[in-house]
Write a protein that holds these residues in place. Structure first.
Motif, PDB file in Angstrom:
ATOM      1  N   THR A   1     -61.513  -0.868 136.038  1.00 29.12           N
ATOM      2  CA  THR A   1     -60.237  -0.414 136.583  1.00 29.12           C
ATOM      3  C   THR A   1     -60.144   1.087 136.367  1.00 29.12           C
ATOM      4  OG1 THR A   1     -59.212  -2.534 136.090  1.00 29.12           O
ATOM      5  CG2 THR A   1     -57.740  -0.674 136.512  1.00 29.12           C
ATOM      6  N   ILE A   2     -60.376   1.825 137.414  1.00 33.29           N
ATOM      7  CA  ILE A   2     -60.460   3.283 137.336  1.00 33.29           C
ATOM      8  C   ILE A   2     -59.330   3.882 138.161  1.00 33.29           C
ATOM      9  CG2 ILE A   2     -61.977   5.268 137.585  1.00 33.29           C
ATOM     10  CD1 ILE A   2     -63.107   3.086 135.802  1.00 33.29           C
ATOM     11  N   ARG A   3     -58.644   4.851 137.532  1.00 26.19           N
ATOM     12  CA  ARG A   3     -57.607   5.570 138.263  1.00 26.19           C
ATOM     13  C   ARG A   3     -58.165   6.888 138.786  1.00 26.19           C
ATOM     14  NH1 ARG A   3     -51.565   5.230 135.676  1.00 26.19           N
ATOM     15  NH2 ARG A   3     -51.406   2.958 135.540  1.00 26.19           N
ATOM     16  N   GLU A   4     -57.612   7.308 139.906  1.00 26.09           N
ATOM     17  CA  GLU A   4     -58.044   8.564 140.505  1.00 26.09           C
ATOM     18  C   GLU A   4     -57.856   9.700 139.507  1.00 26.09           C
ATOM     19  OE1 GLU A   4     -57.938  10.242 145.013  1.00 26.09           O
ATOM     20  OE2 GLU A   4     -56.026   9.622 144.137  1.00 26.09           O
ATOM     21  N   GLY A   5     -58.934  10.516 139.330  1.00 19.20           N
ATOM     22  CA  GLY A   5     -58.895  11.615 138.382  1.00 19.20           C
ATOM     23  C   GLY A   5     -59.587  11.317 137.069  1.00 19.20           C
ATOM     24  N   ASP A   6     -59.920  10.031 136.809  1.00 20.58           N
ATOM     25  CA  ASP A   6     -60.608   9.678 135.572  1.00 20.58           C
ATOM     26  C   ASP A   6     -62.036  10.207 135.575  1.00 20.58           C
ATOM     27  OD1 ASP A   6     -58.399   8.402 134.667  1.00 20.58           O
ATOM     28  OD2 ASP A   6     -59.151   6.352 134.918  1.00 20.58           O
ATOM     29  N   LYS A   7     -62.626  10.292 134.374  1.00 21.84           N
ATOM     30  CA  LYS A   7     -64.024  10.643 134.199  1.00 21.84           C
ATOM     31  C   LYS A   7     -64.810   9.355 133.992  1.00 21.84           C
ATOM     32  CE  LYS A   7     -67.105  13.516 131.387  1.00 21.84           C
ATOM     33  NZ  LYS A   7     -67.188  14.479 130.261  1.00 21.84           N
ATOM     34  N   LEU A   8     -65.953   9.210 134.695  1.00 18.96           N
ATOM     35  CA  LEU A   8     -66.705   7.952 134.648  1.00 18.96           C
ATOM     36  C   LEU A   8     -68.198   8.246 134.709  1.00 18.96           C
ATOM     37  CD1 LEU A   8     -66.661   4.789 134.817  1.00 18.96           C
ATOM     38  CD2 LEU A   8     -66.791   5.072 137.298  1.00 18.96           C
ATOM     39  N   SER A   9     -68.987   7.471 133.901  1.00 14.69           N
ATOM     40  CA  SER A   9     -70.449   7.575 133.938  1.00 14.69           C
ATOM     41  C   SER A   9     -71.039   6.182 134.068  1.00 14.69           C
ATOM     42  CB  SER A   9     -70.983   8.246 132.666  1.00 14.69           C
ATOM     43  OG  SER A   9     -70.616   9.599 132.614  1.00 14.69           O
ATOM     44  N   LEU A  10     -72.026   6.018 135.006  1.00 11.89           N
ATOM     45  CA  LEU A  10     -72.768   4.778 135.180  1.00 11.89           C
ATOM     46  C   LEU A  10     -74.204   5.030 134.743  1.00 11.89           C
ATOM     47  CD1 LEU A  10     -71.503   3.697 138.726  1.00 11.89           C
ATOM     48  CD2 LEU A  10     -70.534   3.110 136.500  1.00 11.89           C
TER      49      LEU A  10
ATOM     50  N   SER B   1     -60.559   8.499 145.337  1.00 12.40           N
ATOM     51  CA  SER B   1     -60.512   7.224 146.058  1.00 12.40           C
ATOM     52  C   SER B   1     -61.718   7.046 146.963  1.00 12.40           C
ATOM     53  CB  SER B   1     -59.228   7.131 146.881  1.00 12.40           C
ATOM     54  OG  SER B   1     -59.151   8.203 147.811  1.00 12.40           O
ATOM     55  N   SER B   2     -62.298   8.164 147.449  1.00 14.82           N
ATOM     56  CA  SER B   2     -63.471   8.055 148.323  1.00 14.82           C
ATOM     57  C   SER B   2     -64.704   7.578 147.574  1.00 14.82           C
ATOM     58  CB  SER B   2     -63.755   9.400 148.997  1.00 14.82           C
ATOM     59  OG  SER B   2     -64.055  10.381 148.028  1.00 14.82           O
ATOM     60  N   ASP B   3     -64.659   7.595 146.220  1.00 17.37           N
ATOM     61  CA  ASP B   3     -65.792   7.118 145.433  1.00 17.37           C
ATOM     62  C   ASP B   3     -65.790   5.609 145.256  1.00 17.37           C
ATOM     63  OD1 ASP B   3     -66.859   9.692 144.973  1.00 17.37           O
ATOM     64  OD2 ASP B   3     -65.372  10.050 143.399  1.00 17.37           O
TER      65      ASP B   3
END
Length: 684
Positions: free
Chosen positions: A342-351, A392-394
């Motif tokens: 559950t990711i909100r727009e503007g968060d930092k994320l690494s896969l 959101s485009s991600d």
């Protein structure tokens, strides 16, 4: 000339012209014909007789074999036309045509034939010496031998054809072997043979060779062909790894090595392995050129070769090295720092993509768009895909692929949903076939937005008159007017809301126009009303003139009553024509007539004027020259009728200066309290 000379001349003439007679009887045919056995030949024939033309049924036609006498063998008889199906009558006795066709000429037809005809009840005639048919033998289809050859061994190819007619020029020709010379190789005059000497190669295997026999006199040709069968040693001996897995073998896999070659006849195969450490070579078992490993191990690593052999010879393949390794496995995507999905727009994320492999794997990332379904390659560094500020485009479906020189493997798909507040909130009109909104139309307002999670919608209406906004009940962002009215005019907007936030659209102005037919009716009605008021006022003034002058005191009292506000209030309704105002004191006087107490008359259209509230129309009368009158004059809906009298304005009161005391009428006017009409509507 003697009798013997005449007889000799007659015989010569008969031979030249087909046995024509001097007394009008005769038959004309060619002297001779040549035909090839099995072909078709036509006897062209005509006959004549001295009498007048006879019908065909009275003429009997017969073709006879030499000597063409009574009792000779018949080739054709018109009384029995179906004796031989190979004989076809093509003549016409009524037209003195006696032509005949033999469809399939054989050696038995090699004779002289005469045509005889007889007229029923009269004489008959036989055309001699007749027609000689020469039938030539047809050569038989050539035969080529031998067809089995051995590579590198000199061979004689022979082509022969029998049933050759010595009287014709016959030849044999070869096709398919260029730059080769042939020679006659038979002493039998009825057999024609040609021999070709050459050394076959494996490239001649399955080559098609042809030989033809030709009769130049009849443009006749017949041919035969064979496919060469050349035996040769195995060539191009090659080891192929089954299923295209290459030389990188994963431990535990099922593996097949296949040995192939080009050979005739088919080759037999044997396998050899040379150990990598000891260098020793040993024979191993293989079946029909295939070496199979049901579960290969590291001990099966080494150098492999195969040998292909047949009765002609043998050949060996090149050496193939087998190394047991494995491709990446357990390819997994891990979300860094346990932030979940559950990711909100503007968060930092690494896969992060991980796997087990030998040798070490390289990684690539792919994204499949949710809407289009298209998959594209995206950049990642050493198995990590980072988003510093996710948008959101991600959103989409992500997978990673781990690969080395052995092979590749792909992870399961991971769905990333970026949640965001509503965007692009828009309210749109869904209208019918025209752009103008006319009272009575069906119309829908639709609110749309982009959001995740899905937004709920609230629609609002802002009134033009008081600038107040109120919420409208709605389901899924759609508001429908089945029969829109002018009271539905206003400014509409909608708000899209999810748990992250809400956004309101820009205002959309809806202006509902009056139907053209209603507008025409209203204008026509106003004109009729004006006409009626004018008629009533003129009639009343005319009646007052006949009655005489009224007292000035009564007039002053009337004026005083008007100034003190003793007038009857006009109700706020939708009336088209309003009756007169009457002074209370005059109304109380029983002797006073209504016509004597007319103060003014007015016509009112209870419609909205520009800047007024259509839901709360106000009824009013406008005095000429007042500020209200000036405001009305700016609109087409100004005074239509005014009964002008001399007056002057002093404060809020108006003093009437009458020319004649009996004039009880102050003024009369027509007021349109409506929005400014366009020129087109006013003309109607």
């Amino acid at each position: 000339m003697t009798t013997s000379h005449w007889t000799l001349a007659l015989i010569v003439l008969c031979l030249i012209q087909g046995c024509s007679s001097m007394n009008g009887w005769g038959v004309s045919v060619p002297g001779s014909l040549s035909a090839l056995q099995g072909s078709s030949v036509t006897f062209k024939c005509s006959f004549r007789y001295p009498d007048r033309p006879q019908p065909a049924h009275k003429i009997i036609a017969v073709w006879l074999k030499d000597p063409c006498l009574d009792g000779s063998e018949e080739l054709y008889n018109s009384d029995n036309p179906n004796q031989d199906p190979g004989i076809e009558w093509i003549g016409n006795l009524g037209q003195k045509n006696c032509s005949l066709r033999i469809k399939d000429v054989q050696k038995k037809h090699n004779h002289i034939f005469c045509f005889r005809f007889r007229i029923v009840g009269k004489d008959n005639w036989t055309g001699k010496p007749g027609l000689q048919l020469i039938v030539y033998a047809r050569p038989r289809t050539p035969v080529i031998s031998p067809s089995e050859l051995v590579e590198g061994v000199t061979t004689n190819l022979k082509c022969s054809s029998s049933n050759i007619d010595e009287k014709t020029k016959t030849s044999l020709n070869w096709y398919g072997l260029p730059d080769q010379s042939a020679e006659q190789c038979s002493d039998d005059p009825t057999v024609l043979s040609s021999c070709l000497r050459f050394i076959p190669s494996y490239q001649d295997h399955n080559k098609i060779i042809k030989c033809s026999v030709t009769y130049s006199a009849f443009a006749y040709s017949d041919k035969a062909s064979i496919t060469l069968n050349v035996s040769y040693t195995p060539k191009n001996v090659t080891i192929r790894v089954d299923k295209g897995s290459g030389l990188t073998i994963r431990e535990g896999d099922k593996l097949s090595l296949m040995c192939t070659s080009n050979s005739n006849p088919e080759a037999m195969y044997s396998w050899h392995k040379r150990e990598e450490e000891s260098g020793e070579t040993r024979l191993i078992n293989g079946s029909k050129g295939t070496l199979s490993f049901q579960s290969i191990t590291s001990s099966d690593s080494g150098f492999y070769s195969c040998t292909a052999a047949n009765h002609v010879g043998s050949n060996k393949s090149e050496t193939l090295e087998i190394q047991v390794q494995y491709a990446p496995k357990n390819v997994t995507i891990r979300v860094d720092k346990g932030s979940g999905l559950t990711i909100r727009e503007g968060d930092k994320l690494s896969l992060m993509c991980t796997s087990n492999s030998n040798p070490e794997a390289m990684y690539s990332w792919h994204k499949r768009e949710e809407e289009s379904g298209e998959t594209r390659l995206i950049n990642g560094s050493k198995g990590t895909l980072s988003f510093q500020s996710i948008t959101s485009s991600d959103s989409g479906f992500y997978s990673c692929t781990a690969a080395n020189h052995v092979g590749s493997s792909k992870s399961k798909t991971l769905e990333i949903q970026v949640q965001y507040a509503p965007k692009n909130v828009t309210i749109q009109v869904v209208h019918g076939s025209h752009l103008e909104i006319i009272e009575g139309d069906t119309l829908s307002l639709m609110c749309t937005s982009n959001s995740n999670p899905e937004a709920t919608y609230t629609l609002y209406k802002r009134e033009e008159s008081n600038d107040q906004t109120r919420a409208l009940s709605n389901v899924k962002g759609t508001l429908t007017f089945q029969h829109i009215s002018r009271t539905d005019s206003g400014f509409y907007s909608c708000t899209a809301t999810n748990y992250i936030g809400n956004v309101t659209s820009n205002d959309l102005e809806i202006y509902v126009q009056l139907s053209a037919s209603i507008l025409k009716f209203a204008i026509a009605g106003s004109l009729v009303g004006i006409g009626l008021v004018l008629a009533a006022v003129l009639w009343i003034r005319r009646k007052d003139l006949f009655k005489g002058k009224k007292s000035e005191n009564n007039s002053q009292r009337e004026m005083l009553d008007l100034q003190q506000g003793n007038e009857t209030t006009i109700p706020n309704s939708d009336i088209i024509y309003d009756s007169t105002w009457i002074n209370k004191s005059q109304r109380d006087a029983p002797s006073m007539k209504p016509a004597d107490t007319l103060v003014y008359a007015s016509i009112q259209f209870n419609n909205k004027s520009k800047g007024s509230d259509s839901e709360n129309p106000q009824l009013g009368q406008i005095k000429p020259g007042s500020k209200q009158q000036n405001h009305v004059d700016q609109s087409i809906d100004g005074a239509v009728y005014e009964n002008m009298d001399k007056y002057k304005q002093s404060g809020e009161e108006t003093n009437i200066i009458r020319k004649y005391p009996e004039d009880a009428v102050e003024y009369a006017c027509v007021v349109f309290k409506n929005k400014t009409l366009d020129s087109k509507a006013a003309n109607h």
